[in-house]
Design a protein around this motif. Structure first.
Motif, PDB file in Angstrom:
ATOM      1  N   PHE A 193      37.809  37.882  40.509  1.00 29.88           N
ATOM      2  CA  PHE A 193      39.144  37.838  39.922  1.00 29.88           C
ATOM      3  C   PHE A 193      39.061  37.876  38.398  1.00 29.88           C
ATOM      4  CE2 PHE A 193      42.990  35.459  38.509  1.00 29.88           C
ATOM      5  CZ  PHE A 193      43.935  36.358  38.969  1.00 29.88           C
ATOM      6  N   LEU A 225      38.218  41.413  37.373  1.00 32.72           N
ATOM      7  CA  LEU A 225      39.369  42.300  37.498  1.00 32.72           C
ATOM      8  C   LEU A 225      40.343  42.099  36.334  1.00 32.72           C
ATOM      9  CD1 LEU A 225      40.144  42.240  41.323  1.00 32.72           C
ATOM     10  CD2 LEU A 225      38.997  44.013  40.001  1.00 32.72           C
ATOM     11  N   ASN A 226      40.462  40.858  35.857  1.00 36.16           N
ATOM     12  CA  ASN A 226      41.327  40.602  34.708  1.00 36.16           C
ATOM     13  C   ASN A 226      40.798  41.289  33.456  1.00 36.16           C
ATOM     14  OD1 ASN A 226      43.673  39.105  35.369  1.00 36.16           O
ATOM     15  ND2 ASN A 226      42.432  37.296  35.757  1.00 36.16           N
ATOM     16  N   LYS A 273      41.601  44.903  33.837  1.00 35.89           N
ATOM     17  CA  LYS A 273      43.035  45.067  33.609  1.00 35.89           C
ATOM     18  C   LYS A 273      43.365  45.047  32.116  1.00 35.89           C
ATOM     19  CE  LYS A 273      47.423  42.783  34.524  1.00 35.89           C
ATOM     20  NZ  LYS A 273      47.583  42.244  33.157  1.00 35.89           N
ATOM     21  N   MET A 302      43.465  42.381  43.084  1.00 34.13           N
ATOM     22  CA  MET A 302      43.641  40.995  42.654  1.00 34.13           C
ATOM     23  C   MET A 302      44.051  40.091  43.815  1.00 34.13           C
ATOM     24  SD  MET A 302      45.328  41.222  38.868  1.00 34.13           S
ATOM     25  CE  MET A 302      44.263  41.641  37.482  1.00 34.13           C
ATOM     26  N   ALA A 326      40.969  39.458  45.807  1.00 36.88           N
ATOM     27  CA  ALA A 326      40.104  38.522  45.091  1.00 36.88           C
ATOM     28  C   ALA A 326      40.584  37.084  45.252  1.00 36.88           C
ATOM     29  CB  ALA A 326      40.042  38.888  43.612  1.00 36.88           C
ATOM     30  N   ASN A 327      41.873  36.936  45.527  1.00 38.16           N
ATOM     31  CA  ASN A 327      42.455  35.606  45.738  1.00 38.16           C
ATOM     32  C   ASN A 327      42.613  35.275  47.217  1.00 38.16           C
ATOM     33  OD1 ASN A 327      43.567  34.059  43.148  1.00 38.16           O
ATOM     34  ND2 ASN A 327      43.557  36.254  42.744  1.00 38.16           N
ATOM     35  N   SER A 377      48.827  40.464  37.697  1.00 39.51           N
ATOM     36  CA  SER A 377      48.273  39.112  37.741  1.00 39.51           C
ATOM     37  C   SER A 377      49.372  38.062  37.867  1.00 39.51           C
ATOM     38  CB  SER A 377      47.424  38.837  36.496  1.00 39.51           C
ATOM     39  OG  SER A 377      48.176  38.964  35.313  1.00 39.51           O
ATOM     40  N   VAL A 384      50.447  38.044  41.484  1.00 44.16           N
ATOM     41  CA  VAL A 384      49.475  37.333  42.332  1.00 44.16           C
ATOM     42  C   VAL A 384      49.706  35.834  42.247  1.00 44.16           C
ATOM     43  CG1 VAL A 384      47.035  36.782  42.647  1.00 44.16           C
ATOM     44  CG2 VAL A 384      47.731  39.135  42.205  1.00 44.16           C
TER      45      VAL A 384
END
Length: 228
Positions: free
Chosen positions: A32, A35-36, A39, A110, A113-114, A198, A201
């Motif tokens: 995660f 990915l941020n 992003k 995302m 990932a969560n 994000s 999410v």
């Protein structure tokens, strides 16, 4: 490492991004978090596009880089782990009339990932397919993506179709797209909208915790009771 990854995405250096992402994952970076970073790099690409320093092909390239990161062995292994650890199920798709998938794919990555189980219907998805998808997969959340202004009507038709099929009451409907507003969300009949994957999410995680507040174990089977 963080800035190196962001900068590599901004410069659209696919090989460098993949190499750095692999190293970061091997060193223990959470998917995660990675990915941020990707992003943030894509956000910079978007700003360069707005300033006419990049072109539409560059935006597409940024999306392709993101997809390559999702395919990395360690990323895929952690995103698609044991189903028993999933906290909820989401059905997503880009609505009818729109072939864009970058925003949808970022949200999907995302969410996975969560620890969400994500079913992706793809792009140019009609209301009938969303109805069938909800009937088949019984998701907690339905995500409707669209980047073109006229997709608001497709989103509205999809929500109305779910209402008519009696499938609306127990699901969260979230919209994604830069053109969306509070008024558009209300017009569509959705529960929430976001221009930032994000943020979407985080909202979904908060909502799913509220929905599944009561969990009881019977003979080793988890019973999830809805409070919505």
């Amino acid at each position: 490492m963080d800035e190196l990854i962001i900068k590599a995405v901004e410069e659209l250096d696919e090989d460098k991004v993949v190499k750095l992402a692999n190293k970061a994952l091997n060193d223990g970076m959470e998917p995660f978090y990675l990915l941020n970073l990707i992003k943030e790099g894509m956000n910079r690409v978007g700003k360069l596009y707005e300033n006419k320093q990049y072109f539409i092909a560059d935006l597409i390239m940024a999306g392709l880089i993101f997809k390559e990161v999702l395919k990395l062995d360690k990323m895929a292994a952690q995103l698609h782990n044991d189903d028993s650890k999933k906290i909820g199920r989401v059905l997503i798709g880009t609505v009818k009339g729109d072939l864009h998938d970058i925003g949808k794919d970022i949200f999907r990555g995302m969410m996975e990932a969560n620890k969400f189980d994500v079913i992706d219907l793809g792009v140019d998805v009609g209301k009938e397919s969303f109805v069938k998808g909800v009937q088949k997969y019984q998701p907690d959340i339905v995500g409707l993506s669209g980047v073109l202004n006229y997709t608001i009507e497709s989103m509205k038709e999809t929500v109305e179709a779910l209402n008519e099929a009696g499938l609306r009451s127990n699901i969260l409907i979230i919209l994604g797209g830069n053109h969306l507003t509070k008024e558009a969300c209300e017009y569509v009949g959705a529960d929430y909208y976001t221009k930032d994957a994000s943020v979407g999410v985080k909202y979904c995680k908060k909502w799913i915790k509220t929905k599944y507040q009561t969990r009881s174990i019977n003979n080793g089977i988890t019973d999830l009771s809805s409070n919505r």
